[in-house]
Each structure stands twice: as structure tokens, then as C-alpha cells.
Design an enzyme around this catalytic site. Sequence first.
Site, PDB file in Angstrom:
ATOM      1  N   ARG A 112       0.821  -1.237   0.000  1.00  0.00           N
ATOM      2  CA  ARG A 112       0.000   0.000   0.000  1.00  0.00           C
ATOM      3  C   ARG A 112       0.842   1.269   0.000  1.00  0.00           C
ATOM      4  O   ARG A 112       0.425   2.293   0.506  1.00  0.00           O
ATOM      5  CB  ARG A 112      -0.972   0.016   1.186  1.00  0.00           C
ATOM      6  CG  ARG A 112      -1.967  -1.133   1.164  1.00  0.00           C
ATOM      7  CD  ARG A 112      -3.037  -0.969   2.213  1.00  0.00           C
ATOM      8  NE  ARG A 112      -3.989  -2.058   2.107  1.00  0.00           N
ATOM      9  CZ  ARG A 112      -3.831  -3.244   2.658  1.00  0.00           C
ATOM     10  NH1 ARG A 112      -2.730  -3.485   3.369  1.00  0.00           N
ATOM     11  NH2 ARG A 112      -4.731  -4.177   2.518  1.00  0.00           N
ATOM     12  N   LYS A 134       2.268  11.157 -11.102  1.00  0.00           N
ATOM     13  CA  LYS A 134       1.293  10.364 -11.866  1.00  0.00           C
ATOM     14  C   LYS A 134       1.952   9.049 -12.268  1.00  0.00           C
ATOM     15  O   LYS A 134       3.046   9.045 -12.844  1.00  0.00           O
ATOM     16  CB  LYS A 134       0.860  11.098 -13.128  1.00  0.00           C
ATOM     17  CG  LYS A 134      -0.212  12.134 -12.896  1.00  0.00           C
ATOM     18  CD  LYS A 134      -0.715  12.644 -14.235  1.00  0.00           C
ATOM     19  CE  LYS A 134      -1.733  13.745 -14.055  1.00  0.00           C
ATOM     20  NZ  LYS A 134      -2.137  14.320 -15.360  1.00  0.00           N
ATOM     21  N   GLU A 176       7.213  18.023 -25.869  1.00  0.00           N
ATOM     22  CA  GLU A 176       6.889  18.483 -24.508  1.00  0.00           C
ATOM     23  C   GLU A 176       7.637  19.787 -24.189  1.00  0.00           C
ATOM     24  O   GLU A 176       7.103  20.667 -23.526  1.00  0.00           O
ATOM     25  CB  GLU A 176       7.217  17.415 -23.466  1.00  0.00           C
ATOM     26  CG  GLU A 176       6.383  16.151 -23.547  1.00  0.00           C
ATOM     27  CD  GLU A 176       4.931  16.305 -23.082  1.00  0.00           C
ATOM     28  OE1 GLU A 176       4.582  17.315 -22.442  1.00  0.00           O
ATOM     29  OE2 GLU A 176       4.135  15.392 -23.387  1.00  0.00           O
ATOM     30  N   LYS A 204       7.031  22.744 -13.942  1.00  0.00           N
ATOM     31  CA  LYS A 204       6.152  21.628 -13.568  1.00  0.00           C
ATOM     32  C   LYS A 204       6.031  21.519 -12.047  1.00  0.00           C
ATOM     33  O   LYS A 204       4.940  21.270 -11.525  1.00  0.00           O
ATOM     34  CB  LYS A 204       6.651  20.309 -14.175  1.00  0.00           C
ATOM     35  CG  LYS A 204       5.740  19.155 -13.773  1.00  0.00           C
ATOM     36  CD  LYS A 204       5.604  18.047 -14.749  1.00  0.00           C
ATOM     37  CE  LYS A 204       4.483  17.095 -14.275  1.00  0.00           C
ATOM     38  NZ  LYS A 204       4.325  15.918 -15.085  1.00  0.00           N
ATOM     39  N   GLU A 214      -4.741  17.492  -9.908  1.00  0.00           N
ATOM     40  CA  GLU A 214      -5.320  17.940 -11.184  1.00  0.00           C
ATOM     41  C   GLU A 214      -6.792  18.305 -11.054  1.00  0.00           C
ATOM     42  O   GLU A 214      -7.640  17.851 -11.828  1.00  0.00           O
ATOM     43  CB  GLU A 214      -5.133  16.868 -12.265  1.00  0.00           C
ATOM     44  CG  GLU A 214      -5.243  17.444 -13.676  1.00  0.00           C
ATOM     45  CD  GLU A 214      -4.856  16.453 -14.761  1.00  0.00           C
ATOM     46  OE1 GLU A 214      -3.965  16.785 -15.524  1.00  0.00           O
ATOM     47  OE2 GLU A 214      -5.431  15.361 -14.792  1.00  0.00           O
ATOM     48  N   ARG A 218      -3.450  22.147 -12.776  1.00  0.00           N
ATOM     49  CA  ARG A 218      -2.551  21.144 -13.367  1.00  0.00           C
ATOM     50  C   ARG A 218      -2.955  20.778 -14.799  1.00  0.00           C
ATOM     51  O   ARG A 218      -2.149  20.279 -15.570  1.00  0.00           O
ATOM     52  CB  ARG A 218      -2.473  19.903 -12.465  1.00  0.00           C
ATOM     53  CG  ARG A 218      -1.423  18.914 -12.940  1.00  0.00           C
ATOM     54  CD  ARG A 218      -1.080  17.865 -11.905  1.00  0.00           C
ATOM     55  NE  ARG A 218      -0.144  16.900 -12.467  1.00  0.00           N
ATOM     56  CZ  ARG A 218       0.534  16.009 -11.764  1.00  0.00           C
ATOM     57  NH1 ARG A 218       0.383  15.960 -10.454  1.00  0.00           N
ATOM     58  NH2 ARG A 218       1.355  15.177 -12.342  1.00  0.00           N
ATOM     59  N   ASN A 222      -1.563  19.701 -19.733  1.00  0.00           N
ATOM     60  CA  ASN A 222      -2.134  18.968 -20.862  1.00  0.00           C
ATOM     61  C   ASN A 222      -2.241  19.829 -22.111  1.00  0.00           C
ATOM     62  O   ASN A 222      -2.929  19.449 -23.064  1.00  0.00           O
ATOM     63  CB  ASN A 222      -3.525  18.431 -20.502  1.00  0.00           C
ATOM     64  CG  ASN A 222      -3.424  17.141 -19.744  1.00  0.00           C
ATOM     65  OD1 ASN A 222      -2.751  16.220 -20.169  1.00  0.00           O
ATOM     66  ND2 ASN A 222      -4.070  17.086 -18.592  1.00  0.00           N
ATOM     67  N   HIS A 225      -2.376  18.352 -25.568  1.00  0.00           N
ATOM     68  CA  HIS A 225      -2.574  16.907 -25.392  1.00  0.00           C
ATOM     69  C   HIS A 225      -3.977  16.426 -25.766  1.00  0.00           C
ATOM     70  O   HIS A 225      -4.168  15.223 -25.925  1.00  0.00           O
ATOM     71  CB  HIS A 225      -2.275  16.495 -23.945  1.00  0.00           C
ATOM     72  CG  HIS A 225      -0.800  16.435 -23.646  1.00  0.00           C
ATOM     73  ND1 HIS A 225       0.025  17.541 -23.702  1.00  0.00           N
ATOM     74  CD2 HIS A 225       0.009  15.396 -23.295  1.00  0.00           C
ATOM     75  CE1 HIS A 225       1.258  17.188 -23.387  1.00  0.00           C
ATOM     76  NE2 HIS A 225       1.281  15.895 -23.136  1.00  0.00           N
ATOM     77  N   HIS A 229      -3.954  13.036 -27.584  1.00  0.00           N
ATOM     78  CA  HIS A 229      -4.579  11.811 -27.060  1.00  0.00           C
ATOM     79  C   HIS A 229      -5.612  11.260 -28.045  1.00  0.00           C
ATOM     80  O   HIS A 229      -5.778  10.041 -28.176  1.00  0.00           O
ATOM     81  CB  HIS A 229      -5.220  12.088 -25.697  1.00  0.00           C
ATOM     82  CG  HIS A 229      -4.199  12.295 -24.609  1.00  0.00           C
ATOM     83  ND1 HIS A 229      -4.449  13.038 -23.467  1.00  0.00           N
ATOM     84  CD2 HIS A 229      -2.911  11.867 -24.500  1.00  0.00           C
ATOM     85  CE1 HIS A 229      -3.345  13.048 -22.713  1.00  0.00           C
ATOM     86  NE2 HIS A 229      -2.412  12.356 -23.319  1.00  0.00           N
ATOM     87  N   HIS A 251       4.462  10.309 -29.407  1.00  0.00           N
ATOM     88  CA  HIS A 251       3.643  11.120 -28.506  1.00  0.00           C
ATOM     89  C   HIS A 251       3.979  12.612 -28.610  1.00  0.00           C
ATOM     90  O   HIS A 251       3.104  13.453 -28.799  1.00  0.00           O
ATOM     91  CB  HIS A 251       3.816  10.633 -27.065  1.00  0.00           C
ATOM     92  CG  HIS A 251       3.136  11.512 -26.057  1.00  0.00           C
ATOM     93  ND1 HIS A 251       1.772  11.503 -25.860  1.00  0.00           N
ATOM     94  CD2 HIS A 251       3.636  12.454 -25.202  1.00  0.00           C
ATOM     95  CE1 HIS A 251       1.462  12.394 -24.923  1.00  0.00           C
ATOM     96  NE2 HIS A 251       2.574  12.987 -24.516  1.00  0.00           N
TER      97      HIS A 251
HETATM   98  N1  GLY Z   1       1.935  14.957 -17.729  1.00  0.00           N
HETATM   99  C1  GLY Z   1       0.946  15.792 -17.190  1.00  0.00           C
HETATM  100  C2  GLY Z   1       0.924  15.819 -15.704  1.00  0.00           C
HETATM  101  O1  GLY Z   1       1.822  15.315 -15.072  1.00  0.00           O
HETATM  102  O2  GLY Z   1      -0.008  16.340 -15.149  1.00  0.00           O
END
Ligand code: GLY
Length: 350
Positions: A112, A134, A176, A204, A214, A218, A222, A225, A229, A251
Amino acid sequence: MTVTAVAVKLGERGYQVLVGPGARRELTGLLPPSAERAVVVTQASVPVEVHTGLPTRVVNIAEWEAAKSLATVDSCCRVFAAAGLTRSDVVVAVGGGLVTDVAGLAAALWHRGTPVVHVATTLLAQIDAAIGGKAGVNLPEGKNLVGAFWQPCGVICDTETLASLPAAEWRSGRGELAKYAFLGVENLDRLSLEEQVVACVTCKAEVVAADERERGRRMVLNYGHTLAHALEGAGLAGEPGGTATRRVLRHGEAVAVGLVFAAHLARALGRIDDARVRRHEELVASYDLPSRLPPGAEVEELIAYMGRDKKSQHDLTFVLDGPAGVEAVGGVEPALVARVLEELRSEALP
Ligand code: GLY
């Protein structure tokens, strides 16, 4: 340039990102003091060795996008079990975004939650994937559908490790980089590689500290993106070895097309002027990245994928430039999106 430390300020989940040539040699300083053993998760193709100073087992996960799966997370956890890894020990991910995602999720699930340190070895991982917590894997139904927020206890962006990066990885990373130019990172082209990584990591880190989960801000990460996506969903873009049967873009290349699309859409909504659209076009071109839809792109199909984007709430939501900078904009009319997509079909890929 020496190693620069950038703080991700998340209170008790906060950590340092060490950026610069040779930063991997400072790994031991980022390991939790409680750790008595380590498991390094990497890939056979990653030419980077790290020294943890602890009894260490190494697991090589498979190459390519198909390895970004629950089955790989399962196999990592089986190695953790065999190594006797406890919750006070440490997982060290050494590789690109695929490795940091898989190892991050395995660490989040093992007992956990077990500490993880990311040693990012690609440009894309150093400026984006390894920072912010993430961690996710794909299902046959879609990318990154199963995941967790699990902050690492440290990140290393050793710019020496980029020396052996294949050209296609550089291209993907540059998509990016281009994104950050519109998130307030100024004059990237005048900075050294190390300074560029520091500038993007700093941006970032600030965004993640303001909105870890997010819920709002945040989403700016994106930028570019939503279309990227959708192109990935339609099988026209993605990483090698994935489900993208018609893949022509990596990507980061799809993000570059997405940035230009977002600029055209923002202009159609009266949010930015022609000069700002030109700035997007020029910047993407300066990185030698594509700015037009790849052959085979179907407007209706792309809009359907955009409607399933995680930002959308029963409408079409995009991250768009505007007078107040880049922000999420909901309720965009599908007919307008279709018109702008048609605009981007008109010229061949560079
Ligand atoms: N790659 C986008 C983020 O980390 O929110």
C-alpha cells in the site's frame, strides 16, 4: 554546470529534483534513511547504471508500450516479494516514462505504498513524466486508465544520460519542450540543455505544488494533449509497440500538432490573435516537429475521442491560450472544432 536542486513543495510529500550532468551519482542522498534494500526497475536497453549503496536486486521489464500493463506491474511486485522488500525499503526506477510509470505504480501498490526514486533517462521523462507523481498503465480499452498519484521521494534528471538518446526519443521530448514555451518558460532556445531541463522542471514543480490532484491548474500541463490523445486513441500516434496500428507520430510529435491545433482553436474563439498563432507555428517548426494532421485522420473520429478526454464533462473541453494565459475552456462547439481540424488537414506533414 553543476547539479541544480528543484523543490517540489508538497509538504510531507515534497521532494527534490536533481538536474545536471552526473546527478545520478547523488542517488544515495535521495534514498529514504529507513531503506535497507532496493529494487531497481529498468530495461535492458537503458544504458545507465546506478549505485544505491544497498543490497539491490535489478528487474528488467520488457521494451515498448505493450509492457505498460498491469501484467508488468504484477511481475515487478513478484520481484519485490522475492527480494523481501518492505514498506521502509525503496524502489528505484531507471529509464523513460514507461519505466517510471510502471515502477511508480508498482511502488504505490506494494504494501500500500513504498518509497520510489525516479532516475529519468529520457528528455520526456526528465521534463514531464517522472515529476508530479502520476503513475499509470494501459488497458486494451485505453491509455493510462489504471493509475495512482504516488509522489516519488526524489527524482534525478542526469543530463549526461541524454547523450545516448536515439533521435526519435529527442523528437518526442521536444514536443513536450515546446509545450512549456507557452506555459511561461521564456527563451528556451537561448538556454543550454541543462538550463532547459531546470526551467521545465521548475515550471512543472510549481504547477504540481499548486494542484497535486489535477483539480484545476494542473490541466495546463495537458496543453496540446487533447488532440494528441485523440490521435493516439485513433491509432495514428503513440509509442512503438503499442496498439497504434496506423502510427505515424510519436507522442511528442502528436503534442506538437496538438499545440498548433489549440492555437488555431483559440483564435477561432477570439482568445488570441494571428501573431500568437504564428508564434505557435514557428516554435513547433523550429523544433522540426509536425504541425498538421497525419494522413488518415478522420475529423468525426477525433472529435469522438476528444469528448472522452478526462478534462471533458459531457462536453468538449480544451486547454487553450488566451488573454490570461493557458487555461481549461469548456463547452466548445463540435462544429467549430471540426472546422479547425479541417484547417489543419490542408498541408502535408513537414
Ligand atoms: N503529464 C501531465 C501531468 O503530469 O499532469
